[in-house]
Design a protein around this motif. Structure first.
Motif, mmCIF file in Angstrom:
data_model
loop_
_atom_site.group_PDB
_atom_site.id
_atom_site.type_symbol
_atom_site.label_atom_id
_atom_site.label_comp_id
_atom_site.label_asym_id
_atom_site.label_seq_id
_atom_site.Cartn_x
_atom_site.Cartn_y
_atom_site.Cartn_z
ATOM 1 N N GLY A 143 0.813 -1.208 0.000
ATOM 2 C CA GLY A 143 0.000 0.000 0.000
ATOM 3 C C GLY A 143 0.842 1.250 0.000
ATOM 4 O O GLY A 143 1.651 1.493 -0.895
ATOM 5 N N GLY A 144 0.682 2.062 1.043
ATOM 6 C CA GLY A 144 1.378 3.340 1.108
ATOM 7 C C GLY A 144 2.879 3.238 1.263
ATOM 8 O O GLY A 144 3.588 4.225 1.003
ATOM 9 N N LEU A 145 3.391 2.074 1.653
ATOM 10 C CA LEU A 145 4.848 1.932 1.737
ATOM 11 C C LEU A 145 5.498 2.032 0.366
ATOM 12 O O LEU A 145 6.721 2.175 0.266
ATOM 13 C CB LEU A 145 5.224 0.607 2.404
ATOM 14 C CG LEU A 145 5.067 0.569 3.929
ATOM 15 C CD1 LEU A 145 5.364 -0.822 4.469
ATOM 16 C CD2 LEU A 145 5.980 1.596 4.598
ATOM 17 N N ALA A 146 4.699 1.957 -0.679
ATOM 18 C CA ALA A 146 5.246 2.145 -2.030
ATOM 19 C C ALA A 146 5.859 3.525 -2.196
ATOM 20 O O ALA A 146 6.801 3.706 -2.983
ATOM 21 C CB ALA A 146 4.150 1.935 -3.076
ATOM 22 N N ALA A 200 12.535 -9.087 7.649
ATOM 23 C CA ALA A 200 11.224 -9.608 7.295
ATOM 24 C C ALA A 200 10.387 -8.534 6.604
ATOM 25 O O ALA A 200 9.705 -8.797 5.599
ATOM 26 C CB ALA A 200 10.512 -10.130 8.542
ATOM 27 N N VAL A 201 10.451 -7.313 7.147
ATOM 28 C CA VAL A 201 9.735 -6.199 6.507
ATOM 29 C C VAL A 201 10.319 -5.935 5.122
ATOM 30 O O VAL A 201 9.583 -5.779 4.142
ATOM 31 C CB VAL A 201 9.808 -4.933 7.368
ATOM 32 C CG1 VAL A 201 9.216 -3.743 6.620
ATOM 33 C CG2 VAL A 201 9.079 -5.137 8.686
ATOM 34 N N ARG A 202 11.623 -5.896 5.040
ATOM 35 C CA ARG A 202 12.254 -5.631 3.739
ATOM 36 C C ARG A 202 11.862 -6.695 2.717
ATOM 37 O O ARG A 202 11.595 -6.365 1.557
ATOM 38 C CB ARG A 202 13.769 -5.565 3.878
ATOM 39 C CG ARG A 202 14.484 -5.438 2.535
ATOM 40 C CD ARG A 202 15.930 -5.039 2.684
ATOM 41 N NE ARG A 202 16.056 -3.650 3.117
ATOM 42 C CZ ARG A 202 17.220 -3.006 3.212
ATOM 43 N NH1 ARG A 202 18.357 -3.627 2.939
ATOM 44 N NH2 ARG A 202 17.251 -1.747 3.598
ATOM 45 N N GLN A 203 11.801 -7.942 3.136
ATOM 46 C CA GLN A 203 11.439 -9.000 2.193
ATOM 47 C C GLN A 203 10.028 -8.801 1.666
ATOM 48 O O GLN A 203 9.754 -9.042 0.484
ATOM 49 C CB GLN A 203 11.569 -10.370 2.857
ATOM 50 C CG GLN A 203 11.430 -11.533 1.885
ATOM 51 C CD GLN A 203 12.505 -11.514 0.818
ATOM 52 O OE1 GLN A 203 13.687 -11.407 1.134
ATOM 53 N NE2 GLN A 203 12.115 -11.592 -0.444
ATOM 54 N N PHE A 227 7.599 -5.073 -4.706
ATOM 55 C CA PHE A 227 8.069 -4.119 -5.712
ATOM 56 C C PHE A 227 9.335 -4.558 -6.441
ATOM 57 O O PHE A 227 9.901 -3.773 -7.203
ATOM 58 C CB PHE A 227 8.318 -2.752 -5.054
ATOM 59 C CG PHE A 227 7.123 -2.205 -4.342
ATOM 60 C CD1 PHE A 227 6.003 -1.787 -5.042
ATOM 61 C CD2 PHE A 227 7.098 -2.127 -2.961
ATOM 62 C CE1 PHE A 227 4.895 -1.290 -4.380
ATOM 63 C CE2 PHE A 227 5.996 -1.634 -2.284
ATOM 64 C CZ PHE A 227 4.893 -1.221 -3.000
ATOM 65 N N GLY A 228 9.794 -5.764 -6.180
ATOM 66 C CA GLY A 228 11.029 -6.197 -6.802
ATOM 67 C C GLY A 228 12.230 -5.627 -6.067
ATOM 68 O O GLY A 228 12.110 -5.105 -4.952
ATOM 69 N N PRO A 229 13.412 -5.703 -6.675
ATOM 70 C CA PRO A 229 14.628 -5.246 -5.997
ATOM 71 C C PRO A 229 14.553 -3.814 -5.484
ATOM 72 O O PRO A 229 15.184 -3.472 -4.484
ATOM 73 C CB PRO A 229 15.706 -5.399 -7.073
ATOM 74 C CG PRO A 229 15.184 -6.471 -7.978
ATOM 75 C CD PRO A 229 13.692 -6.295 -7.997
ATOM 76 N N SER A 230 13.759 -2.959 -6.163
ATOM 77 C CA SER A 230 13.669 -1.572 -5.704
ATOM 78 C C SER A 230 12.954 -1.456 -4.366
ATOM 79 O O SER A 230 12.982 -0.398 -3.736
ATOM 80 C CB SER A 230 12.950 -0.707 -6.743
ATOM 81 O OG SER A 230 11.557 -0.993 -6.775
ATOM 82 N N GLY A 231 12.294 -2.538 -3.926
ATOM 83 C CA GLY A 231 11.628 -2.500 -2.632
ATOM 84 C C GLY A 231 12.585 -2.200 -1.507
ATOM 85 O O GLY A 231 12.230 -1.541 -0.529
ATOM 86 N N ALA A 232 13.830 -2.676 -1.659
ATOM 87 C CA ALA A 232 14.827 -2.421 -0.628
ATOM 88 C C ALA A 232 15.254 -0.964 -0.610
ATOM 89 O O ALA A 232 15.706 -0.464 0.422
ATOM 90 C CB ALA A 232 16.041 -3.323 -0.845
ATOM 91 N N ARG A 233 15.116 -0.253 -1.726
ATOM 92 C CA ARG A 233 15.556 1.143 -1.793
ATOM 93 C C ARG A 233 14.639 2.070 -0.998
ATOM 94 O O ARG A 233 15.049 3.153 -0.620
ATOM 95 C CB ARG A 233 15.590 1.604 -3.252
ATOM 96 C CG ARG A 233 16.740 1.037 -4.045
ATOM 97 C CD ARG A 233 18.038 1.724 -3.685
ATOM 98 N NE ARG A 233 17.997 3.167 -3.930
ATOM 99 C CZ ARG A 233 18.782 4.046 -3.331
ATOM 100 N NH1 ARG A 233 19.667 3.641 -2.435
ATOM 101 N NH2 ARG A 233 18.695 5.331 -3.615
#
Length: 677
Positions: A490-493, A518-521, A527-533
């Motif tokens: 959701g808003g974490l995007a 766990a949150v990062r995963q 969002f794919g690898p960019s999720g970690a960014r």
């Protein structure tokens, strides 16, 4: 959508479609700036911004133009009050050209707005904050303003008259101005919570339409930890007298229902935070941004509010974090079961206990049992603010308040009519405790069988029983759909995250490091690898305070986002404006900053210095994202066991064992942001 939600049994949540706060026509525009959206105005007033010249502003037929003051950017800002409950139309009409309108919906200051039916009974604690005694269930009390100053000894002290600054008062610098370090503190009640607002005092009463000479136009919203059933107002808040914030000119706000130990429901916390923030804006004016702040349960609220109710917090700084109360509850319950098993079955070494539990120190699991496992029991951890006669008793008061975390979430989970309890989301059917330890040769086959035979589970009231715990199917689906399980979709995007952790894995502490991963995963899966960014992760030694660094880094990130006028999505804007020097990393015990990629069970310098471990479910084979409440099953295929041991395992797992490669039973994606109940 309404049919779909009815099918899965949600408590009639309606998805609020994101909308612009206002509309503009040919140079004339109008927007509500005190609320995330104009349909969520509370307390009969709204701070409104109007663009244009020669504009007349009306609410219905009532002329409110005199409330508006021209600002330095050319817009007009005005506090429109006297709004009736329900809908109203605010119109900005220029001398020439078409008018601009915005429809607002006003809700009572006592709530609710979107959190659903409020708890009754509800017990007041206003006097704990120096407010007048209040009457339940709304627990309203008039606001009180007091002042404190920062002494040369580095402490805060009461200041009876802000016009008379004592000789031992210090000064501080805000945006290049030297100002007296005098703090104005306002306390009152909003949405049945006691709120607190603190900001440096510039000698005048705050106003939303004038410049404040001791405020840096930024707000920090603090959240408190723990997790417990509600039914009371709470005698603590996330805290506002913080030198790190105030000395730099930040304003600070919080409330008693933003402490998870007073209210373990992020939906209620989100609603209160929205309303308190609205009151702050209507008092001081709109901040450039609002930063969430807090650890443990305070981190849970930040993650869950940012993902499910975006716009309340612009950026978050969760510390010693967990993703949510629901998925954390699985390992909490497991630790009580394992602690009881090992107590009754001596002979295991601490290394073996650690291996079975997944933790780096067995004491972490023991402390989960001692500190929080009682929160799953209907009678063990009832808040003292609730009079005993209102509490549940299986025979004398079966309809009383059940002091479980699930009870606080009953609006989202629903109530089982057969038992009278909130529908339960905990489950350990098919969980092979100690599977990783067995595979690593740290426990024997016989120990593995014995643990799983005897570990047991919980009945509906949270009492330990011999049978495994079975979740309610509706509770599972609702936990995922409503965001009780943090989805990260959701808003974490679009919300910057700075996950700050003091390392305590070796100290028998419950705040273990793997939860950040766990949150990062979950974000990477979304969002794919960019999720970690979108999540900067920083680790420091126990007792080390890196608050100033984290605050400055988040402020820089949000300031850069606001200044970015390039094309692209909100997510692209968030990612490309992460400060170049805000890399993952850690501080050594000596205070050296190391910039390094971080990984769960990684081998880099920070991961070697501060190793991450797991929990009971990951030690049983669960994935790192750790969001499976009830596993899907696969056939038991034991190897390396005797025939007698195989027979016993089949008795323990008659329907199979966990298949962690598949989503959890009842898994559904998040139904949407801004759900209303």
């Amino acid at each position: 959508m309404r049919k779909l939600l009815a099918v899965i049994g949600l408590a009639v949540p309606m998805l609020v479609v994101p909308a612009h706060a206002g509309a503009s026509n040919r140079g004339t525009g109008i927007e509500v700036v005190s609320s995330p959206r104009p349909t969520l105005v509370t307390g009969g007033s709204a701070l409104v911004r109007v663009d244009g010249t020669g504009v007349t502003v009306r609410v219905g037929r009532r002329d409110v133009t005199k409330a508006f003051v021209r600002q330095s950017d050319g817009s007009m800002l005005g506090l429109v009050d006297g709004l009736p409950l329900g809908g109203s139309v605010i119109t900005a009409t220029p001398r020439r050209g078409p008018a601009a309108t915005v429809r607002v919906v006003n809700h009572p200051v006592t709530g609710p707005v979107f959190s659903g039916r409020q708890q009754v009974p509800f017990f007041c604690e206003t006097t704990a904050f120096g407010l007048a005694p209040a009457a339940p269930p709304n627990c309203g009390a008039p606001p009180v303003v007091s002042f404190q100053y920062r002494t040369t000894r580095g402490t805060f002290a009461a200041l009876p008259d802000p016009a008379i600054v004592p000789p031992d008062a210090t000064v501080t610098t805000v945006d290049g101005r030297t100002v007296p370090y005098v703090v104005r503190i306002e306390r009152g009640t909003i949405d049945r919570a006691v709120y607190e607002i603190a900001a440096l005092h510039d000698g005048r009463a705050p106003s939303p339409t004038r410049a404040h000479n001791a405020w840096n136009r930024r707000l920090v919203y603090t959240f408190g930890g723990g997790c417990n059933v509600g039914y009371h107002q709470g005698a603590t808040t996330g805290g506002v007298l913080n030198d790190v914030f105030l000395s730099q000119g930040y304003a600070v706000a919080t409330s008693s229902l933003n402490v998870l130990d007073n209210n373990c429901n992020y939906v209620i916390s989100a609603e209160v935070a929205m309303m308190v923030r609205e009151h702050f804006i209507e008092s001081y004016g709109p901040p450039a941004h609002t930063i969430g702040w807090g650890g443990s349960g305070g981190a849970i609220q930040q993650y869950d509010i940012a993902d499910n109710y975006p716009g309340i917090l612009d950026g978050i700084v969760p510390q010693i974090s967990f993703p949510d109360a629901v998925t954390t509850g699985g390992t909490v319950g497991d630790c009580r079961l394992l602690n009881r098993y090992f107590t009754a079955n001596p002979g295991y070494t601490d290394d073996q206990k650690e291996a079975v539990s997944g933790y780096g120190a067995w004491g972490s699991c023991v402390n989960w049992d001692l500190a929080f496992a009682s929160r799953g029991n209907a009678t063990e951890a009832c808040p003292p603010a609730i009079p005993p006669q209102y509490l549940y008793h299986p025979t004398t008061n079966p309809g009383g308040i059940k002091c479980t975390t699930a009870e606080q979430l009953v609006t989202q989970l629903g109530r089982d009519p057969a038992t009278g309890f909130a529908r339960g989301y905990n489950d350990n059917v098919g969980v092979q405790y100690g599977l990783s330890a067995l595979r690593a040769g740290q426990i024997t086959a016989e120990q593995f069988v014995d643990i799983n035979e005897k570990v047991g589970g919980y009945d509906v009231a949270g009492n330990v029983v011999a049978a495994r715990t079975v979740a309610d199917p509706l509770a599972l689906t609702r936990s995922y759909r409503t965001g009780l399980v943090l989805a990260g979709t959701g808003g974490l995007a679009t919300t910057p995250v700075l996950d700050l952790r003091a390392y305590t894995d070796a100290l028998n502490d419950i705040h273990t490091r793997f939860w950040s991963f766990a949150v990062r995963q979950r974000m990477v899966d979304a969002f794919g690898p960019s999720g970690a960014r979108g999540q900067a992760m920083l680790v420091t030694s126990p007792g080390s305070d890196r608050s100033r660094y984290a605050l400055a880094a988040m402020d820089a990130w949000l300031t850069a986002i606001a200044a970015d006028r390039r094309h692209g999505s909100d997510r692209a804007r968030m990612l490309r404006n992460r400060p170049a020097d805000l890399s993952d990393g850690c501080w050594t015990p000596a205070g050296e900053r190391i910039a390094a990629d971080l990984a769960w069970r990684g081998t880099g310098p920070c991961d070697t210095l501060y190793p991450s471990f797991a929990d009971t479910r990951i030690a049983a084979g669960a994935p790192l994202r750790n969001d499976v409440l009830k596993c899907q099953l696969k056939p038991l295929t034991p190897h390396g066991f005797t025939a007698e041991q195989v027979s016993r395992l089949r008795a323990v797992f008659p329907d199979g064992v966990c298949d962690w490669s598949r989503p959890g039973v009842g898994y559904r994606g998040l139904a949407g942001v801004w759900q209303s109940y």
